[in-house]
Structures are given as structure tokens and as C-alpha cells.
Motif scaffolding. Structure first.
Motif: not given
Length: 398
Positions: A154-176
Motif C-alpha cells: 500500500v505504501d509503495a503505491h503511494a510512493d510510486a504516485a508521488r514519484t510519478a508526479i516528480d517525473v512529469g506524469f499527469d495521471a496514474v492508473e491503479i491496476h485493480l
């Protein structure tokens, strides 16, 4: 305002090729390149080929393209060459987002944990699942995830989303979906736990809901947050549509998502259920190494089934979810022309997602804008699917 001469989708329905808002994003149209694994990240790093792949789709007119997929943990990759959010991958991801933005499109990162779909042999660490099981993909037993594992992921998903912002992504799609880890918890066939993560649907949905909430809490309204959720798993005793509707309602009530995209099938147990059309057994076998190659030749028909294809094939089931939630929704599945897009808009969907059609024609959206009667050249032969092992592409293109 619609382009002169373009037929409108219907009274009150939006024009799929006109600008639209997705959470905090303003997209140039309502067409999203669906997450289709590209097979272009050897050693887990962004390649020039991956950048060119998404640049072509962006230049071809989509509102947003989706990178598929970026694992949130090393054991969550389907094989060791997949991207995960390691420091070495970040400069390449920034080059990728910059390239897409230069073409006028937005870019989303699909984030998730493959769970039992991970190749434990390739990753050199066992896959995780709700309960221990034998994986037909890695020919190994998975390890039952502990409560500590789930908190870490769960924490890793949150970290990934924050990192996605840092490298310029506009959105994240969570794979459920697709019986990746979060989806496998939803499945009564795969989840045999007796703790607070197993048994009732509420318990089985606890982990996926925690992931979505953690991502939302991590990013706020800085980027859009979508999720891909199964309508059903396509297997006996798997997640079924009525349960999926309830999970979608909980996600809606949680307020963790900006949009929901419905999918179907199990990458572990019934992968062709999503795609419809013929199963390319010969091509799959040729793409595999021994002993899996022989296994596919002998037993492939027991796992790779063929299903009838028709345009908009997930629409009717997805409409049941649409009627039950207030979230913006993305229609996936057989979106190949403006007629299907307009049907989706009339049914209350705010966006559409295209996969195979854009492998065949990366510029299809521009072509539809120029000629509303244009039809995709994709013949839905599914022979693109085995190319994920060597660089995803349409084999019909010379």
C-alpha cells in the motif's frame, strides 16, 4: 465545440473528440490510449523504442497515453525487465513524459503489483498472492502475502504516485484488475484467507480500497487518479459482476478516484477473456522458451480460449456499473470508431480507451477527426499479444 461536419453523439452527450476535464487535468479529447504492455524496457529502463511508441500515439491524436506498466515493488513485476520505481529508471521516465507532452498529449503511468501473475523465476523472488498457490506462469508456488507485506505494498503505491508526479506524469492508473495482486484479493477463487482480508466481499475489497485511498492521500489533486477494475474474472468462483458493482460503489464512496475503467479476465487463469477474438496459440508457443513452449502447444487450448468479438463488447456490462456509481467512467473493449465512442457517450461514459486499434494505427484518432466515417484497420486477430515478449506491435504492419 465540435468540429464542423462531425456528427454529434446525441442530445446532451459530449463530443468524444472535443476537450474534456479528468480530475485536475484538461485533455484535448476523451480518447485514452489503454495500458497495453509494451515489452520495451529491457533491464527495467525506458528505451528509445518505448519513447517512440508513446510519441507516435501522442502525435496520432489521443488525449492521453498510458504506460503499461510500472510495478511498485521488485517482486511485483511480471518479469525482471519491467519498470519498477527504482532511481535508475527515473531519468528515462522524465524523457518519456517530456516527449509525450511535446506532442500535445497527457501521459499516465499504470501502477500496480503483479502478485500471482509475476514471474517468480524471472524476478528471482516468489510471487505474492492472497493464499499460497501454484502459478502456471512461473511454474512455482507463490507466497501468501502477510499483513506486513500488504502494508508495505500500500505504501509503495503511494510512493510510486508521488514519484510519478516528480517525473512529469499527469495521471496514474491503479491496476485493480486481471488477477494481479489487488484483483486476486477480490477473487473468492484465489483468496482463501481467514483474516480481515478474506471471506466476505467487504474483507476482500479492503486491500484494493486501501491502495486507492493511499494514492489519493499521497497526491491530492496534483494529478488525476484512475483505476482499472474487473467486471468479472471470466472463471468459475472468481469475481462476478454483482460483486464488482459493489466494489465500484465503495470506491466511489471513498472518493479516492477521478475515473474508473472497467476491464475483465484473468492474466493468470483466462487471459483471452478480455480481448475476445481468436487465441493465437501458434504464435504464443513460438514466443516462449522451453519447457513452456511445449506446454502451450499441448495444453494451450485449456487456458487460451477464443471468444466472439464485436465492437464495444464490454459496453453492456459496464453500463450496469455506470448506472450504480457517480464516478466518471472510461469505456474499454472494442472501441474502434466514432460510432462506438458516441454510443459510450450516450450511455454516460466520459472517456473511451483504445488498445489494439492504436497498435495497428497510432494516428487513428487524427484520422477519425478528419473523416468521421473512418474505420479501424485492426482485424482483432490478437497476433499482437505474443509480441509483448519482443516489443509490442501489430504484425499486420509490414
Amino acid at each position: 465545440m465540435s468540429t464542423p461536419g462531425r456528427p454529434l453523439p446525441g442530445r446532451g452527450a459530449p463530443d468524444p473528440l472535443a476537450p474534456a476535464t479528468l480530475g485536475p487535468l484538461r485533455l484535448r479529447n476523451r480518447v485514452i490510449k489503454a495500458a497495453t504492455f509494451e515489452g520495451m524496457t529491457r533491464k527495467g529502463l525506458v528505451s528509445d523504442e518505448l519513447i517512440a511508441f508513446h510519441r507516435r500515439v501522442a502525435a496520432g491524436g489521443v488525449g492521453m497515453t498510458t504506460v503499461a506498466y510500472c510495478a511498485v515493488a521488485p517482486e511485483g513485476r511480471t518479469d525482471r525487465h519491467q519498470i519498477h520505481w527504482q532511481d535508475e529508471a527515473l531519468p528515462g521516465l522524465r524523457r518519456l513524459t517530456d516527449a509525450v507532452h511535446a506532442e500535445g498529449a497527457a501521459i499516465s503511468a499504470q501502477i500496480g503489483h503483479a502478485g500471482p501473475v509475476a514471474d517468480g523465476r524471472s524476478n528471482r523472488m516468489p510471487g505474492l498472492s492472497p493464499s499460497r498457490l501454484f502459478s502456471p506462469l512461473s511454474l512455482q508456488f507463490t507466497r501468501a502475502a502477510t499483513v506486513a507485506d500488504l502494508a508495505r505494498i500500500v505504501d509503495a503505491h503511494a510512493d510510486a504516485a508521488r514519484t510519478a508526479i516528480d517525473v512529469g506524469f499527469d495521471a496514474v492508473e491503479i491496476h485493480l484488475g486481471h488477477n494481479y495482486l489487488a484483483s486476486s484479493f477480490l477473487s473468492p477463487k484465489l483468496n482463501r484467507r481467514r483474516d480481515e482480508y478474506g471471506g466476505s466481499l467487504e474483507n476482500r475489497a479492503r486491500f484494493p480500497r486501501a491502495i486507492a485511498q493511499a494514492v489519493r492521500d499521497a497526491v491530492g489533486d496534483r494529478i488525476a487518479v484512475l483505476a482499472k477494475l474487473n467486471l468479472d474474472d471470466g472463471v468459475r468462483r472468481g469475481l462476478q459482476l454483482d460483486e464488482s458493482i459493489q466494489v465500484a460503489q465503495w470506491l466511489d464512496q471513498d472518493g479516492s478516484l477521478d475515473a474508473l475503467e472497467m476491464t475483465a479476465g484473468s492474466s493468470l487463469l483466462n487471459p483471452m477473456y478480455l480481448f475476445k477474438g481468436p487465441a493465437p496459440l501458434k504464435e504464443f508457443a513460438a514466443a516462449m522458451r522451453e519447457p513452456v513452449r511445449t506446454g502451450v502447444r499441448l495444453l494451450g487450448r485449456t487456458r487460451l480460449h477464443s471468444y466472439p468479438y464485436q465492437d464495444g463488447y464490454l459496453l453492456e456490462d459496464a453500463k450496469r456499473v455506470r448506472a450504480a456509481v457517480g464516478l466518471p467512467m472510461v469505456l474499454l473493449g472494442g472501441v474502434t470508431n466514432l460510432a462506438v465512442m458516441n454510443d459510450a457517450m450516450r450511455a454516460g461514459f466520459q472517456f473511451v480507451a483504445m488498445g489494439r486499434a492504436l497498435l495497428r494505427e497510432p494516428d487513428l484518432v487524427n484520422r477519425l477527426a478528419a473523416d468521421p466515417t473512418a474505420t479501424s484497420l485492426c482485424i482483432h486477430c490478437n497476433r499482437c499479444m505474443p509480441t509483448i515478449y519482443s516489443g509490442t506491435r501489430c504484425v499486420e504492419i509490414a
